[in-house]
Design a protein around this motif. Structure first.
Motif: not given
Length: 277
Positions: A117-136
């Motif tokens: 899962d590609w998350n270019p803006m991250g996801h909630e909660p704000a300030g924790v995972y709101t950076v570009p990242h991958f979910d494997f």
């Protein structure tokens, strides 16, 4: 107490604007030894045979990805996802979801479905995972079962708590909100993202109803790009306290940037756990 908002199962929601489902056959399997996975001299002295089998190559975000499984004398040792370096170049602003086909030899691990899962803006909660990242995601259920998972409060998570299945540091927030076609995500509140260090990599367990259904390393783009070539980072996995479904479970997860221009994220040091009642 970490405030994981109960009303926002957008935390790991399935993107509607962009969803690239890449599902291919598994007829292409290779028996090779990539960087960092070669049999060691000690293994050779013990007459241990190491084989690594790949699933088919899948286009992903301008590069390619494929799954692999490592067997030692036929026993699963690791299962992972390999991505080409091009995946981290010119990544799109749209979210993306990619299902990767497994080689037949991977079925012995108990892992039935793999998704990135590609998350270019991250996801909630704000300030924790709101950076570009991958979910494997490494699922122990089929893609057909995944598609039937509904969003909303999943009371089965309370049963998992009562049974004492997960380590006590893993929580689901005020309520166990299931993400449609994924499930409830359990986060480790002792992970770096819940400290001043911030989010770089973490390990999540997932459930549906009263069963653990997936394991998920989450890794930021910044962390992956910061790995020099031929670097391998192994991180211990907080083990489940009880195992209700027999299978191979990881003692660690390993991130590697190889000299051949690939990144690999894997569940490693797999150990068999039988049904516990």
């Amino acid at each position: 107490m970490i405030n994981l908002k109960a009303s926002s199962y957008k935390l790991f929601r399935v993107p509607l604007m962009f969803c690239a489902l890449a599902i291919f056959g598994c007829e292409s399997q290779e028996d090779v030894q990539p960087d960092g996975l070669q049999a060691t001299a000690q293994q050779e002295m013990k007459h241990e045979r190491t084989n690594v089998y790949y699933g088919p190559t899948t286009p992903m975000l301008g590069g390619t990805a494929r799954t692999w499984v490592k067997l030692i004398n036929g026993k699963p040792e690791a299962i992972g996802i390999e991505m080409s370096e091009e995946v981290l170049e010119n990544m799109p602003a749209e979210m993306g979801m990619f299902f990767l086909k497994l080689p037949g030899q991977a079925h012995a691990t108990g892992i039935k479905t793999v998704m990135v899962d590609w998350n270019p803006m991250g996801h909630e909660p704000a300030g924790v995972y709101t950076v570009p990242h991958f979910d494997f995601h490494f699922y122990m259920i089929t893609d057909g079962q995944i598609k039937h998972i509904e969003g909303g409060v999943d009371a089965g998570a309370y049963t998992l708590l009562e049974k004492g299945i997960l380590p006590p540091t893993y929580i689901f927030g005020p309520q166990p909100m299931a993400v449609p076609q994924m499930g409830v995500h359990w986060v480790d509140v002792t992970s770096p993202e819940y400290s001043p260090a911030g989010f770089s990599k973490t390990f999540i367990y997932g459930s549906n109803k009263d069963r653990i259904t997936f394991m998920e390393p989450m890794i930021t783009v910044a962390y992956l790009k910061g790995l020099a070539g031929n670097v391998q980072v192994e991180t211990p996995v907080p083990s489940l306290l009880k195992y209700e479904d027999p299978g191979y479970y990881p003692e660690s997860y390993t991130i590697q940037h190889s000299t051949t221009g690939t990144y690999s994220v894997a569940l490693t040091n797999l150990e068999w756990h039988n049904l516990e009642k």
